[in-house]
Write an enzyme that holds these catalytic residues in place. Structure first.
Site, mmCIF file in Angstrom:
data_model
loop_
_atom_site.group_PDB
_atom_site.id
_atom_site.type_symbol
_atom_site.label_atom_id
_atom_site.label_comp_id
_atom_site.label_asym_id
_atom_site.label_seq_id
_atom_site.Cartn_x
_atom_site.Cartn_y
_atom_site.Cartn_z
ATOM 1 N N LYS A 13 7.939 111.002 -48.500
ATOM 2 C CA LYS A 13 7.145 112.147 -48.943
ATOM 3 C C LYS A 13 7.064 113.230 -47.864
ATOM 4 O O LYS A 13 7.292 114.401 -48.136
ATOM 5 C CB LYS A 13 5.703 111.720 -49.285
ATOM 6 C CG LYS A 13 5.594 110.656 -50.366
ATOM 7 C CD LYS A 13 4.123 110.308 -50.647
ATOM 8 C CE LYS A 13 3.364 109.736 -49.463
ATOM 9 N NZ LYS A 13 3.737 108.389 -49.052
ATOM 10 N N ARG A 88 -4.656 109.575 -53.796
ATOM 11 C CA ARG A 88 -4.226 108.206 -53.540
ATOM 12 C C ARG A 88 -5.051 107.190 -54.314
ATOM 13 O O ARG A 88 -4.804 105.997 -54.196
ATOM 14 C CB ARG A 88 -4.425 107.913 -52.054
ATOM 15 C CG ARG A 88 -3.177 107.770 -51.232
ATOM 16 C CD ARG A 88 -3.654 107.503 -49.813
ATOM 17 N NE ARG A 88 -2.625 106.984 -48.971
ATOM 18 C CZ ARG A 88 -1.810 107.728 -48.234
ATOM 19 N NH1 ARG A 88 -1.872 109.028 -48.274
ATOM 20 N NH2 ARG A 88 -0.928 107.143 -47.460
ATOM 21 N N ARG A 128 10.118 104.040 -36.980
ATOM 22 C CA ARG A 128 10.112 105.497 -36.857
ATOM 23 C C ARG A 128 9.254 106.018 -35.714
ATOM 24 O O ARG A 128 8.292 105.400 -35.305
ATOM 25 C CB ARG A 128 9.704 106.145 -38.186
ATOM 26 C CG ARG A 128 8.242 106.052 -38.520
ATOM 27 C CD ARG A 128 7.975 106.682 -39.889
ATOM 28 N NE ARG A 128 6.574 106.529 -40.233
ATOM 29 C CZ ARG A 128 6.037 106.925 -41.380
ATOM 30 N NH1 ARG A 128 6.800 107.470 -42.306
ATOM 31 N NH2 ARG A 128 4.764 106.765 -41.599
ATOM 32 N N ARG A 162 3.160 106.316 -34.585
ATOM 33 C CA ARG A 162 1.838 106.244 -35.194
ATOM 34 C C ARG A 162 1.263 104.846 -35.024
ATOM 35 O O ARG A 162 1.973 103.866 -35.199
ATOM 36 C CB ARG A 162 1.934 106.587 -36.684
ATOM 37 C CG ARG A 162 1.845 108.082 -36.922
ATOM 38 C CD ARG A 162 2.147 108.453 -38.332
ATOM 39 N NE ARG A 162 1.514 107.595 -39.335
ATOM 40 C CZ ARG A 162 1.629 107.787 -40.642
ATOM 41 N NH1 ARG A 162 2.350 108.801 -41.101
ATOM 42 N NH2 ARG A 162 1.062 106.984 -41.494
ATOM 43 N N ARG A 173 -1.248 98.835 -45.784
ATOM 44 C CA ARG A 173 -0.978 100.102 -46.479
ATOM 45 C C ARG A 173 -0.255 99.853 -47.800
ATOM 46 O O ARG A 173 -0.514 100.523 -48.797
ATOM 47 C CB ARG A 173 -0.148 101.020 -45.580
ATOM 48 C CG ARG A 173 -0.981 101.597 -44.442
ATOM 49 C CD ARG A 173 -0.139 102.027 -43.264
ATOM 50 N NE ARG A 173 0.714 103.178 -43.551
ATOM 51 C CZ ARG A 173 1.729 103.556 -42.798
ATOM 52 N NH1 ARG A 173 2.038 102.877 -41.702
ATOM 53 N NH2 ARG A 173 2.438 104.609 -43.107
HETATM 54 P P1 ADP Z 1 1.726 107.112 -45.315
HETATM 55 O O1 ADP Z 1 1.930 107.817 -46.624
HETATM 56 O O2 ADP Z 1 3.012 106.828 -44.644
HETATM 57 O O3 ADP Z 1 0.833 105.906 -45.385
HETATM 58 P P2 ADP Z 1 -0.107 109.184 -44.341
HETATM 59 O O4 ADP Z 1 0.059 109.963 -43.094
HETATM 60 O O5 ADP Z 1 -0.061 109.910 -45.638
HETATM 61 O O6 ADP Z 1 1.015 108.070 -44.277
HETATM 62 O O7 ADP Z 1 -1.497 108.398 -44.301
HETATM 63 C C1 ADP Z 1 -1.884 107.632 -43.192
HETATM 64 C C2 ADP Z 1 -3.289 107.056 -43.386
HETATM 65 O O8 ADP Z 1 -4.230 108.127 -43.556
HETATM 66 C C3 ADP Z 1 -3.491 106.195 -44.619
HETATM 67 O O9 ADP Z 1 -3.100 104.851 -44.416
HETATM 68 C C4 ADP Z 1 -5.016 106.328 -44.817
HETATM 69 O O10 ADP Z 1 -5.747 105.561 -43.897
HETATM 70 C C5 ADP Z 1 -5.258 107.779 -44.473
HETATM 71 N N1 ADP Z 1 -5.133 108.651 -45.657
HETATM 72 C C6 ADP Z 1 -4.249 109.663 -45.828
HETATM 73 N N2 ADP Z 1 -4.402 110.248 -47.032
HETATM 74 C C7 ADP Z 1 -5.408 109.582 -47.650
HETATM 75 C C8 ADP Z 1 -6.036 109.689 -48.923
HETATM 76 N N3 ADP Z 1 -5.650 110.606 -49.818
HETATM 77 N N4 ADP Z 1 -7.031 108.818 -49.222
HETATM 78 C C9 ADP Z 1 -7.440 107.896 -48.348
HETATM 79 N N5 ADP Z 1 -6.892 107.733 -47.142
HETATM 80 C C10 ADP Z 1 -5.887 108.558 -46.775
#
Ligand code: ADP
Length: 218
Positions: A13, A88, A128, A162, A173
């Site tokens: 994404k 999400r 990564r 990260r 996750r």
């Molecule tokens: P990825 O899609 O690879 O898991 P992101 O950078 O989008 O990585 O998200 C990393 C973390 O940030 C998630 O595991 C969560 O803890 C938090 N997070 C991001 N977006 C949301 C969301 N919309 N709702 C809840 N937690 C979120």
């Protein structure tokens, strides 16, 4: 154009959103990036999110809905934007519907980057890292810098990983994705806005497939 990129962690994404921003001028609204920025700044939201994110759990709907609601009132998103990592949960999807309706704006498409092979997702994410200076993305085996230890784009020799890109946090996750986020596929299919693409292809192939979807909508 308002677009949602949906897919499990590691599905590409962020990579695709960044390209769309460069090529189509649509700002990328990544809640993950916004939360990480809040952490770096040391804001209240950042402090609340830090440990939850490191474990790979979801931050509360209340927090993320709040940061998105603020962000979509900024002037640069007037012509449209790409949501990456939001919504999400079904609660977030309902909140987004309301935010858009209140602003008389309409969601154009939800593109799911589908990958069901969890081993592949773990492999992608656990290898990564990014350039600490310009953010260019690399991977231990898939995409090494051309000159070892230096960023192709800016030459910096500092890189970062990260804290949630460990195998353990990644398992959490993926569970959160299956339990909380996967139901959104149905939710948006019923609204008639869902487009499913194969996320396993090469970056450029996925990019081309997204381009086709967007050109048809335009
Ligand atoms: P990825 O899609 O690879 O898991 P992101 O950078 O989008 O990585 O998200 C990393 C973390 O940030 C998630 O595991 C969560 O803890 C938090 N997070 C991001 N977006 C949301 C969301 N919309 N709702 C809840 N937690 C979120």
């Amino acid at each position: 154009m308002i677009l949602i990129l949906l897919g499990p962690p590691g599905s590409g994404k962020g990579t695709q959103a960044r390209t769309l921003t460069q090529e189509r001028g649509l700002p990328q609204l990544s809640t993950g990036d916004m939360l990480r920025a809040a952490m770096t700044k040391g804001t209240e939201v950042g402090l609340q999110a830090k440990d939850i994110m490191a474990r790979g759990q979801l931050v509360s709907d209340e927090i993320v809905n709040g940061i998105v609601a603020e962000r979509i009132d900024e002037p640069d998103v007037r012509k449209g934007f790409i949501l990456d990592g939001y919504p999400r949960t079904l609660g977030q999807a309902a909140a987004l519907d309301k935010m858009l309706a209140d602003r008389r704006r309409k969601l154009d498409a939800v593109i799911e980057l589908r990958i069901t092979d969890e081993d592949e997702l773990v492999r992608r994410v656990s290898g990564r890292y990014t350039c600490a200076k310009c953010g260019e993305g690399y991977h231990d085996t898939e995409k090494k810098p051309r000159k070892a230890g230096a960023c192709d784009k800016c030459g910096s020799t500092e890189f970062k990983r990260r804290p949630d890109d460990t195998a353990e946090a990644m398992r959490t996750r993926l569970k959160a994705y299956a339990n909380e986020t996967a139901p959104l596929v149905d939710y948006y299919a019923k609204k008639g806005v869902l487009q499913v693409l194969d996320g396993l292809g090469e970056i450029d192939a996925v990019k081309a497939a997204i381009g086709e979807v967007l050109d048809k909508l335009a």
